[in-house]
Design a protein around this motif. Structure first.
Motif, mmCIF file in Angstrom:
data_model
loop_
_atom_site.group_PDB
_atom_site.id
_atom_site.type_symbol
_atom_site.label_atom_id
_atom_site.label_comp_id
_atom_site.label_asym_id
_atom_site.label_seq_id
_atom_site.Cartn_x
_atom_site.Cartn_y
_atom_site.Cartn_z
ATOM 1 N N ILE A 1 0.849 -1.184 0.000
ATOM 2 C CA ILE A 1 0.000 0.000 0.000
ATOM 3 C C ILE A 1 0.894 1.246 0.000
ATOM 4 C CG2 ILE A 1 -1.606 1.319 1.440
ATOM 5 C CD1 ILE A 1 -2.798 -1.443 2.224
ATOM 6 N N HIS B 1 -10.768 9.530 -5.650
ATOM 7 C CA HIS B 1 -12.197 9.806 -5.429
ATOM 8 C C HIS B 1 -12.898 10.262 -6.711
ATOM 9 C CE1 HIS B 1 -11.862 14.191 -5.416
ATOM 10 N NE2 HIS B 1 -10.746 14.033 -4.735
ATOM 11 N N GLU C 1 -16.520 8.836 -10.983
ATOM 12 C CA GLU C 1 -17.217 9.840 -11.786
ATOM 13 C C GLU C 1 -16.585 10.059 -13.154
ATOM 14 O OE1 GLU C 1 -17.045 13.006 -8.917
ATOM 15 O OE2 GLU C 1 -17.872 11.598 -7.485
ATOM 16 N N ALA D 1 -20.016 2.387 -8.963
ATOM 17 C CA ALA D 1 -19.661 1.179 -8.231
ATOM 18 C C ALA D 1 -18.731 0.298 -9.076
ATOM 19 C CB ALA D 1 -20.924 0.409 -7.845
ATOM 20 N N GLN E 1 -15.187 1.987 -9.466
ATOM 21 C CA GLN E 1 -14.466 1.932 -8.204
ATOM 22 C C GLN E 1 -13.905 0.526 -7.983
ATOM 23 O OE1 GLN E 1 -16.871 1.082 -4.861
ATOM 24 N NE2 GLN E 1 -14.903 0.138 -4.407
ATOM 25 N N VAL E 2 -14.748 -0.459 -8.178
ATOM 26 C CA VAL E 2 -14.330 -1.834 -7.919
ATOM 27 C C VAL E 2 -13.273 -2.288 -8.926
ATOM 28 C CG1 VAL E 2 -15.113 -4.223 -7.983
ATOM 29 C CG2 VAL E 2 -16.410 -2.535 -6.712
ATOM 30 N N MET F 1 -9.981 -0.818 -7.935
ATOM 31 C CA MET F 1 -9.488 -1.368 -6.677
ATOM 32 C C MET F 1 -9.089 -2.820 -6.795
ATOM 33 S SD MET F 1 -11.626 0.413 -3.662
ATOM 34 C CE MET F 1 -10.796 -0.637 -2.478
ATOM 35 N N ASP G 1 -4.047 6.845 -3.232
ATOM 36 C CA ASP G 1 -4.852 8.064 -3.272
ATOM 37 C C ASP G 1 -5.039 8.557 -4.706
ATOM 38 O OD1 ASP G 1 -5.050 7.934 -0.585
ATOM 39 O OD2 ASP G 1 -3.458 9.365 -0.172
ATOM 40 N N ARG H 1 -23.288 15.760 -0.230
ATOM 41 C CA ARG H 1 -22.708 14.617 -0.946
ATOM 42 C C ARG H 1 -21.402 14.148 -0.310
ATOM 43 N NH1 ARG H 1 -25.077 12.256 -4.906
ATOM 44 N NH2 ARG H 1 -26.860 13.403 -5.713
ATOM 45 N N ARG I 1 -18.160 11.894 -1.165
ATOM 46 C CA ARG I 1 -17.456 11.177 -2.218
ATOM 47 C C ARG I 1 -16.687 10.009 -1.626
ATOM 48 N NH1 ARG I 1 -14.681 15.795 -5.847
ATOM 49 N NH2 ARG I 1 -15.058 14.359 -7.547
ATOM 50 N N MET I 2 -16.125 9.215 -2.523
ATOM 51 C CA MET I 2 -15.349 8.067 -2.066
ATOM 52 C C MET I 2 -14.198 8.551 -1.175
ATOM 53 S SD MET I 2 -13.992 4.957 -4.366
ATOM 54 C CE MET I 2 -12.774 5.733 -5.373
ATOM 55 N N LEU J 1 -21.871 2.908 -4.270
ATOM 56 C CA LEU J 1 -21.020 2.081 -3.413
ATOM 57 C C LEU J 1 -20.837 0.725 -4.097
ATOM 58 C CD1 LEU J 1 -22.815 2.674 0.012
ATOM 59 C CD2 LEU J 1 -20.411 3.246 -0.420
ATOM 60 N N SER K 1 -17.493 -2.087 -3.699
ATOM 61 C CA SER K 1 -16.885 -2.822 -2.593
ATOM 62 C C SER K 1 -16.665 -1.919 -1.387
ATOM 63 C CB SER K 1 -15.556 -3.441 -3.034
ATOM 64 O OG SER K 1 -14.653 -2.434 -3.432
ATOM 65 N N CYS K 2 -16.840 -0.619 -1.575
ATOM 66 C CA CYS K 2 -16.733 0.310 -0.456
ATOM 67 C C CYS K 2 -17.916 0.117 0.493
ATOM 68 C CB CYS K 2 -16.760 1.757 -0.944
ATOM 69 S SG CYS K 2 -15.304 2.257 -1.881
ATOM 70 N N MET L 1 -13.198 2.983 1.931
ATOM 71 C CA MET L 1 -12.635 2.199 0.816
ATOM 72 C C MET L 1 -11.928 0.931 1.243
ATOM 73 S SD MET L 1 -10.740 4.729 -1.863
ATOM 74 C CE MET L 1 -9.786 3.484 -2.712
ATOM 75 N N LEU L 2 -11.209 1.015 2.360
ATOM 76 C CA LEU L 2 -10.339 -0.083 2.787
ATOM 77 C C LEU L 2 -10.452 -0.308 4.290
ATOM 78 C CD1 LEU L 2 -7.228 0.975 0.686
ATOM 79 C CD2 LEU L 2 -8.525 -1.140 0.347
ATOM 80 N N PRO M 1 -2.948 2.188 6.663
ATOM 81 C CA PRO M 1 -1.661 1.517 6.453
ATOM 82 C C PRO M 1 -0.586 2.027 7.403
ATOM 83 C CG PRO M 1 -2.136 3.055 4.664
ATOM 84 C CD PRO M 1 -3.315 3.093 5.579
ATOM 85 N N LYS N 1 2.209 4.997 6.700
ATOM 86 C CA LYS N 1 1.845 5.869 5.585
ATOM 87 C C LYS N 1 1.657 7.295 6.103
ATOM 88 C CE LYS N 1 -0.935 6.742 1.654
ATOM 89 N NZ LYS N 1 -0.736 6.520 0.248
ATOM 90 N N ASN O 1 0.442 11.311 5.441
ATOM 91 C CA ASN O 1 -0.536 12.112 4.697
ATOM 92 C C ASN O 1 -1.685 11.301 4.098
ATOM 93 O OD1 ASN O 1 1.234 14.289 5.100
ATOM 94 N ND2 ASN O 1 2.338 13.751 3.223
ATOM 95 N N ALA O 2 -1.995 10.147 4.672
ATOM 96 C CA ALA O 2 -3.092 9.368 4.106
ATOM 97 C C ALA O 2 -4.417 9.989 4.530
ATOM 98 C CB ALA O 2 -3.017 7.928 4.579
ATOM 99 N N LYS O 3 -5.420 9.770 3.713
ATOM 100 C CA LYS O 3 -6.746 10.315 4.035
ATOM 101 C C LYS O 3 -7.395 9.471 5.127
ATOM 102 C CE LYS O 3 -9.548 12.149 1.144
ATOM 103 N NZ LYS O 3 -10.455 12.464 0.008
ATOM 104 N N LYS P 1 -10.613 7.336 4.410
ATOM 105 C CA LYS P 1 -10.528 6.241 3.445
ATOM 106 C C LYS P 1 -10.562 4.861 4.110
ATOM 107 C CE LYS P 1 -7.132 5.031 -0.104
ATOM 108 N NZ LYS P 1 -5.973 5.602 -0.821
ATOM 109 N N ILE Q 1 -12.369 -7.450 -1.239
ATOM 110 C CA ILE Q 1 -12.242 -6.195 -0.503
ATOM 111 C C ILE Q 1 -13.549 -5.863 0.211
ATOM 112 C CG2 ILE Q 1 -11.757 -3.720 -0.682
ATOM 113 C CD1 ILE Q 1 -10.091 -4.367 -3.183
#
Lengths: 213, 161
Positions: A2, A56, A60, A156, A159-160, A163, A170, B6, B8-9, B26, B28-29, B48-49, B53, B56, B58-60, B63, B108
């Motif tokens: 990762i 993200h 879209e 969906a 995204q999948v 992934m 990111d 809204r 977002r992912m 959505l 697998s999220c 998402m996951l 990690p 890591k 600066n990771a969001k 997420k 996932i």
């Protein structure tokens, strides 16, 4: 690993993007030719778009995340791991199937075995001809694996697909080609090349635009 | 006009009293909502996951299940929620593509569902309803006035959980 893919994507500049665009264009040309032959219709591919996008934005890429699309994901094996995603809207899928099967099709009413396998077959052909050009240019072997189909929300699916092929950072590298049929046939689809993290490095090395010094 | 927020992912949002918090598509999220019915403060994360990690930078935070839930709770508290009242609902975690000949190496979706459940359990936040797994995409809406969560799909009728 990762985080790995983000480090690699951060090193990608205009030179790498151009090189990828170049091979993707040749691949798209090949794919258009094979598809035109099978359908006996003129199929065109636009010049591929190659971008590194925040993850993200991936759902879209094609517009509305809730739009209904058909998608076939073909994983690849060999020197380049990752996969290829081929997408169509409902109307385009119906048109394509009609050309292939020779009868009126409405997948919104019925997505049966025949429809599924025909769509998978097209994705296989597109993938095969696309990857052939990569194999020749880079002198490597890439094999398409068994395809899988989904008929669902665009967001969906995208995204999948990204992934599943290891784009869990990111950012994602998006190599997108628009597929267009004759104007009257109204077929329009998208074709995404999705190399995994290792393959990306390998491809760029092979193209002479290494990101490692 | 209903106020629509809204998500977002790999993001999260909170709101209060009225309006709808939405996340679309959505796969697998996992979409997770936390809601306090007394204060009508609620929030949603699009995870998402499963795990942040190690190492890591600066990771969001939004997420990953662990850091997203932690951050969401903090934001809900700031917005006026009593964290003891929080109730969770969850949707997503689907397997969109069925690769019949491939080993189940990385599902996932399943991992996201499991991680989210575990974390909620450890924080003693009740998971009161969920619509997860299977093979289709979902859109999730949290209605802040009621705490109702609407699940939309392209194949089935809308459901409220």
């Amino acid at each position: 690993m990762i985080g790995d893919i983000d480090d690699k994507l951060a090193k990608i500049g205009p030179i790498q993007l151009d090189a990828l665009k170049e091979v993707a264009s040749i691949g798209a040309g090949n794919a258009a030719t094979s598809l035109s032959e099978i359908l006996d219709k003129k199929i065109r591919m636009k010049v591929p778009q190659v971008n590194v996008l925040p993850i993200h934005q991936v759902p879209e890429i094609m517009g509305g995340a809730e739009d209904l699309i058909v998608a076939v994901l073909v994983r690849t094996k060999g020197d380049i791991g990752g996969g290829v995603l081929f997408t169509l809207d409902t109307q385009s899928a119906n048109q394509l199937l009609e050309l292939l099967i020779g009868e009126k099709i409405d997948i919104e009413k019925k997505m049966g075995e025949i429809e599924e396998s025909a769509l998978k077959e097209i994705a296989n052909i597109l993938t095969g001809s696309n990857l052939n050009s990569f194999s020749q240019i880079l002198d490597i072997s890439i094999m398409p694996d068994v395809p899988a189909l989904a008929y669902d929300m665009a967001g969906a699916i995208l995204q999948v697909a990204f992934m599943e092929l290891g784009h869990i950072g990111d950012y994602a590298l998006v190599i997108e080609t628009e597929v267009l049929g004759d104007v009257a046939e109204e077929i329009s689809g998208q074709f995404f090349l999705i190399p995994d993290s290792e393959s990306l490095e390998f491809m760029l090395d092979g193209l002479g635009v290494s990101i490692n010094g | 006009m209903v106020n629509k927020i809204r998500v977002r992912m790999a993001d999260l949002k909170v709101g209060r009293d009225d309006g709808i918090i939405i996340t679309s598509g959505l796969g697998s999220c996992v979409g997770l909502t936390l809601y306090d019915s007394n204060s009508k403060v609620g929030g949603m994360a699009h995870i998402m996951l499963p795990e942040f990690p190690v190492g890591k930078k600066n990771a969001k935070l939004a997420k990953y299940a662990d850091t997203a839930i932690e951050t969401l709770i903090k934001k809900l508290r700031d917005k006026g929620a009593n964290t003891k009242n929080l109730e969770a609902k969850m949707a997503g975690g689907a397997q969109m593509f069925n690769f019949s000949n491939i080993d189940n190496r990385i599902r996932i979706g399943d991992r996201n569902i499991e991680a989210t459940k575990e974390i909620l359990k450890s924080l003693k936040i009740p998971l009161i309803n969920s619509e997860v797994g299977k093979n289709y995409g979902r859109t999730m809406e949290l209605h802040l006035n009621s705490g109702d969560v609407l699940i939309k799909t392209v194949k089935y009728d809308d459901i409220v959980i």
